[in-house]
Design a protein around this motif. Sequence first.
Motif, mmCIF file in Angstrom:
data_model
loop_
_atom_site.group_PDB
_atom_site.id
_atom_site.type_symbol
_atom_site.label_atom_id
_atom_site.label_comp_id
_atom_site.label_asym_id
_atom_site.label_seq_id
_atom_site.Cartn_x
_atom_site.Cartn_y
_atom_site.Cartn_z
ATOM 1 N N LEU A 20 0.819 -1.204 0.000
ATOM 2 C CA LEU A 20 0.000 0.000 0.000
ATOM 3 C C LEU A 20 0.862 1.266 0.000
ATOM 4 O O LEU A 20 0.524 2.261 -0.644
ATOM 5 N N ILE A 52 -5.328 1.315 6.820
ATOM 6 C CA ILE A 52 -5.987 1.774 5.589
ATOM 7 C C ILE A 52 -6.723 3.085 5.843
ATOM 8 O O ILE A 52 -6.706 4.002 5.014
ATOM 9 N N SER A 62 -8.382 9.113 -2.518
ATOM 10 C CA SER A 62 -8.122 7.675 -2.575
ATOM 11 C C SER A 62 -9.434 6.902 -2.690
ATOM 12 O O SER A 62 -10.459 7.291 -2.116
ATOM 13 N N ILE A 64 -11.028 3.188 -2.003
ATOM 14 C CA ILE A 64 -10.791 1.946 -1.270
ATOM 15 C C ILE A 64 -12.049 1.094 -1.328
ATOM 16 O O ILE A 64 -13.135 1.555 -0.968
ATOM 17 N N TYR A 75 -7.245 -0.843 -3.832
ATOM 18 C CA TYR A 75 -6.773 0.454 -3.357
ATOM 19 C C TYR A 75 -6.244 1.264 -4.539
ATOM 20 O O TYR A 75 -5.281 0.868 -5.197
#
Length: 358
Positions: A20, A52, A62, A64, A75
């Motif tokens: 990540l 996360i 972002s 997710i 992701y």
Amino acid sequence: MATQAHSLSYAGCNFLRQRLVLSTLSGRPVKIRKIRARDDNPGLRDFEASFIRLLDKITNGSRIEINQTGTTLYYQPGLLYGGSVEHDCSILRSIGYYLESLLCLAPFMKHPLRIVLRGVTNDQVDPSVDVLKATALPLLKQFGIDGESFELKIVRRGMLPGGGGEVLFSCPVRKVLKPIQLTDPGKIRRIRGMAYSVRVSPQMANRIVDSARSILNKFIPDIYIYTDHMKGVNAGRSPGFGLWLVAETTNGTFLSAELVSNHQGQGAAVLPEDLGRNCAKLLLEEIHRGGCVDSTNQSLALLLMTLGQQDVSKVLLGPLSPYTCWMPGLEGNLEQQTLCLTQLSLITPPDTQSFSPD
């Protein structure tokens, strides 16, 4: 769905955090499948979900996606934004678990990062905040990451299982990293450290210091180990004690070791004398391993080398730790790992060229 088709695909929970972080730095989306799919309790753990959420807080835009069982994660990283952030970390892992990743990401934010992390400051799994402050921050300064706003401060100390610790981390933005040439570790000049205790007798820390010095005094005379006994609200919610030691060389290399007592309900009680002696022996072992970067920060140094300018950076390392050696996407492929490390201009001492985990 069309976007997911162009994402990098991985399987399993190994290296989830590293994948990540690298996805965020490179801007490439990742899809991770079969996360503990065969486990009795499948899917993401609470500390991974907390990590996360932290990534979502420090980025902007972002995307997710997690399936209902938690075994598949998609992701798509957004812009590293920074700013002022607060985050409550899962007590299943210490703040060091989250801070290690923030050290990789913080210099590349759009705005300087100032973050307050709450949770466990010291445990037996992850590097403590103390060790990261004593070793990782000087390493970042070698790459040109420095300034008045560069700070890592322990406001409150928290031990397992209750936590209650609080840490303040702030980092300036650096668009360009300086290349490094760390090929001569030098000789050990002095040893510093701290014995800390919370919600136990302050005498515990003094007993730790005496036992650690009984080992280290045979090695070098310049030793100073502080004691830190926090009280009241600054002591967190659970009792415990521990010790961290850092050896500094004549060329500015920092080698570290640390030990923490067992928390309530975990195993037998640990005597302060045993903890002090064992931690001193761990530091001597780290010194014996050699190198210009200790085992805790090997992966951080290699990552920053790859993100720097095209000028060649060189670093001398001792035996690679399993965390450093088994890179994301190269698990088990020794030939690819060796090629990758060669491209980083990595130098290893002649007697420590094996890349196999200890």
